[in-house]
Structure formats: C-alpha cells, structure tokens
Enzyme design. Structure first.
Site, PDB file in Angstrom:
ATOM      1  N   MET A  30       2.988  -2.381  -9.430  1.00  0.00           N
ATOM      2  CA  MET A  30       2.040  -3.506  -9.515  1.00  0.00           C
ATOM      3  C   MET A  30       1.761  -3.826 -10.989  1.00  0.00           C
ATOM      4  O   MET A  30       0.790  -4.515 -11.312  1.00  0.00           O
ATOM      5  CB  MET A  30       0.755  -3.176  -8.771  1.00  0.00           C
ATOM      6  CG  MET A  30       1.008  -2.954  -7.270  1.00  0.00           C
ATOM      7  SD  MET A  30      -0.403  -3.275  -6.216  1.00  0.00           S
ATOM      8  CE  MET A  30      -1.588  -2.110  -6.852  1.00  0.00           C
ATOM      9  N   GLY A  31       2.611  -3.288 -11.874  1.00  0.00           N
ATOM     10  CA  GLY A  31       2.509  -3.649 -13.287  1.00  0.00           C
ATOM     11  C   GLY A  31       1.435  -2.903 -14.053  1.00  0.00           C
ATOM     12  O   GLY A  31       0.910  -1.893 -13.608  1.00  0.00           O
ATOM     13  N   HIS A  37       4.906   4.925 -15.291  1.00  0.00           N
ATOM     14  CA  HIS A  37       5.878   3.909 -14.833  1.00  0.00           C
ATOM     15  C   HIS A  37       7.191   4.036 -15.608  1.00  0.00           C
ATOM     16  O   HIS A  37       8.275   3.900 -15.041  1.00  0.00           O
ATOM     17  CB  HIS A  37       5.337   2.495 -15.078  1.00  0.00           C
ATOM     18  CG  HIS A  37       4.156   2.121 -14.240  1.00  0.00           C
ATOM     19  ND1 HIS A  37       2.902   1.949 -14.763  1.00  0.00           N
ATOM     20  CD2 HIS A  37       4.049   1.863 -12.913  1.00  0.00           C
ATOM     21  CE1 HIS A  37       2.060   1.591 -13.805  1.00  0.00           C
ATOM     22  NE2 HIS A  37       2.724   1.538 -12.666  1.00  0.00           N
ATOM     23  N   LYS A 149       1.706  10.788  -7.562  1.00  0.00           N
ATOM     24  CA  LYS A 149       0.244  10.653  -7.616  1.00  0.00           C
ATOM     25  C   LYS A 149      -0.268  10.008  -6.331  1.00  0.00           C
ATOM     26  O   LYS A 149      -1.305  10.390  -5.805  1.00  0.00           O
ATOM     27  CB  LYS A 149      -0.204   9.835  -8.825  1.00  0.00           C
ATOM     28  CG  LYS A 149      -1.736   9.812  -8.912  1.00  0.00           C
ATOM     29  CD  LYS A 149      -2.216   9.207 -10.178  1.00  0.00           C
ATOM     30  CE  LYS A 149      -2.051   7.723 -10.192  1.00  0.00           C
ATOM     31  NZ  LYS A 149      -2.974   7.022  -9.267  1.00  0.00           N
ATOM     32  N   SER A 186      -2.950   2.788 -13.784  1.00  0.00           N
ATOM     33  CA  SER A 186      -3.326   1.500 -14.384  1.00  0.00           C
ATOM     34  C   SER A 186      -4.839   1.323 -14.303  1.00  0.00           C
ATOM     35  O   SER A 186      -5.448   0.654 -15.139  1.00  0.00           O
ATOM     36  CB  SER A 186      -2.633   0.352 -13.652  1.00  0.00           C
ATOM     37  OG  SER A 186      -1.239   0.563 -13.650  1.00  0.00           O
TER      38      SER A 186
HETATM   39  O1  PAF Z   1       2.112   2.177  -5.882  1.00  0.00           O
HETATM   40  C1  PAF Z   1       2.046   0.940  -6.093  1.00  0.00           C
HETATM   41  O2  PAF Z   1       1.953   0.489  -7.233  1.00  0.00           O
HETATM   42  C2  PAF Z   1       2.063  -0.012  -4.906  1.00  0.00           C
HETATM   43  O3  PAF Z   1       1.385   0.515  -3.824  1.00  0.00           O
HETATM   44  C3  PAF Z   1       3.485  -0.438  -4.489  1.00  0.00           C
HETATM   45  C4  PAF Z   1       4.317   0.733  -3.999  1.00  0.00           C
HETATM   46  C5  PAF Z   1       4.176  -1.094  -5.676  1.00  0.00           C
HETATM   47  C6  PAF Z   1       3.422  -1.459  -3.366  1.00  0.00           C
HETATM   48  O4  PAF Z   1       2.723  -2.598  -3.750  1.00  0.00           O
END
Ligand code: PAF
Length: 284
Positions: A30-31, A37, A149, A186
């Site tokens: 989700m950025g 990440h 996590k 985030s």
């Molecule tokens: O873990 C996340 O960031 C979200 O739940 C995912 C897997 C991208 C789905 O929107």
C-alpha cells in the site's frame, strides 16, 4: 522502471513476458515504503526474472472510522525507491479502475480470520483477499512476497491460494525492525515522539515473552497476565488483543508449544500497531 496504472495494461504486460518464457514475482503493497518493503523487493528480485511492486491503498480493506483517508502516501518517493531497487514494474492503479462500481464480489477465508485482527477488523481480510486475488489474476506471478509482520494476513493468503488452486508460491519475509526493536510499518509515521517511545512496548512484550519461554514458562494465561501488566505501565498504550495462538490454525492456546505464536495489537494514541513472534523460533 515502467509505471503502469491500469489493470488491462498490467495484464497484457504479464501475458507478453510469460510468452517470452520469463517468470514474475509480485510484492503487493500500500506504499509509503520503508526498509521492510525494500527487503521484500530485494527478495522478489532474487526469485524471478522480473519483479512487479503493486502500490494501491485498497479502500475495501479499511473499516468505517479507520485511517483510509489519512493513510500516508508519497508516490514520487515510492517510485524512486522502487526504481533504485531495480524493480521492473510499479503497478499503481486508481481505485476506480480496480473496482468499477459497484464492486459486488468479496473473497472470504473463514476460521483463520476468527481471532486476532480478523475479530477486531470485521471485513478487513475479505478486502485483503479480494484485492490480492485480483492482483494474482491480473499479473499471474509465479512468486508473491509478503512480510511476516502481518502474520495473519500471510496465513490467510496462503490458505486462499491453496483453496483456490493458484499456481503462485507465497514467500514470506521476516519482520524488519528499527534498531530499538520497533517493527517497521508505514503507520509508524503517525506516532509523535512520545508515542514512538510508548510503541516500544510491543517489541518489549515480545522479548519478555521469549525470555519467559526460555525460562520454562508454559502457561499462556500466566504469560499474558505478565505481559499485560508490563504494557499497562504506560497509560497511552491500549491493548486491542494479546494472544497466544497455534501458528497454523490461529486458534488460541492455553499451553505454550513449539507451534505457539504470540500476537498483539496495541493502540498508541490513535495509531494501531501490530507485532508477533513464534515463541520458540530462534531467529528473531
Ligand atoms: O499488507 C498490505 O500492505 C496490504 O494488506 C496488501 C497485502 C498490499 C493488500 O492491500
């Protein structure tokens, strides 16, 4: 790095590269990237010929009153970080193209979603499964990489993949922590300086629990009461759940076994943070 913003374009990109015999790995996100990440991206790159990172703040996994509107976003920074990691494609669709209205379909995994975040956030995992299913259908990755996590999310996605016979290998990555122990997220961005200190109670609880196990404690109630006492010393921390569950079924346990997972969600101010550990694993 190619930036793709429509489902049709990512689907044809995938068809083209599969036809050329290339394998694809996917990191769904989700950025608002942090080192956690970036490690998922490195792992994804090592697994396949081409790696795709999806960046989509998925509206249907947020409940009423949750942080959908204020979820941290910084597209230019994220795009530059993904590019530095050597990712081939950043897939960043708009909500309207992912869910042409009205979106009537949801994928639901039962049982594994009964406790922990599933109990606290009704409908959350239906939203997660639905978007991940759409990403798998569009991109058809051979590999998909998720962080540990969100342990329950990982378990739920693995089960969905197996129940729906998807040919994708779900690969997990250890929790990435700041040097003081706070699990990277985030949402840590929401924390004030004093809340950031309070937030250390999650990783402290994990360390204390692991020590209790090393010292021979096997009674879950006794462990949880010790941990609750420790967390309660700071009244800006409010426990949403603190449980020992079986790491496979995610059903609460009363006696600690080699399969025990300690998982917790704590609200610090208005920020909800999660963390977990497999109590007998020695890697964390
Ligand atoms: O873990 C996340 O960031 C979200 O739940 C995912 C897997 C991208 C789905 O929107």
């Amino acid at each position: 790095m190619k930036i793709i913003s429509t489902p049709a374009e990512i689907a044809s990109w995938s068809v083209e590269h599969h036809a050329a015999g290339e394998t694809i790995s996917l990191v769904p996100t989700m950025g608002f990237f942090h080192e956690g990440h970036l490690q998922l991206m490195r792992q994804a790159r090592a697994l396949a010929d081409l790696s795709v990172v999806s960046l989509f703040v998925n509206p249907i996994q947020f409940g009423p009153g949750e942080d959908l509107d204020r979820y941290p976003r910084d597209f230019p920074r994220d795009a530059s970080l993904a590019e530095q990691e050597g990712v081939e494609v950043l897939f960043a669709p708009e909500a309207g193209t992912m869910y042409p209205a009205p979106a009537l379909t949801r994928i639901q995994v039962s049982q594994l979603t009964e406790y922990l975040c599933g109990a606290d956030r009704p409908g959350h995992f239906d939203g997660v499964c639905t978007v991940v299913a759409k990403l798998f259908n569009l991109i058809k990755p051979e590999y998909a990489v998720f962080g540990r996590k969100d342990y329950q999310q990982l378990a739920v996605i693995r089960r969905m993949v197996s129940d729906l016979n998807w040919d994708v290998l779900v690969v997990d990555h250890p929790i990435v922590r700041e040097t003081d122990g706070l699990a990277m997220s985030s949402r840590n961005k929401y924390l004030s300086i004093s809340e950031r200190q309070t937030a250390l109670c999650l990783s402290r609880a994990i360390r204390l629990a692991r020590r209790m196990v090393r010292e021979g404690l096997r009674d879950c109630a006794e462990m949880l009461s010790g941990l609750k006492k420790m967390i309660a010393t700071d009244d800006s921390a409010r426990i949403e759940y603190l449980m020992v569950v079986d790491k496979g079924s995610l059903i609460p346990q009363s006696i600690i076994t080699p399969d025990s997972l300690l998982a917790l969600a704590v609200r610090v101010g208005s920020t909800r943070l999660i963390d977990n550990t497999v109590l007998f694993d020695d890697e964390e």
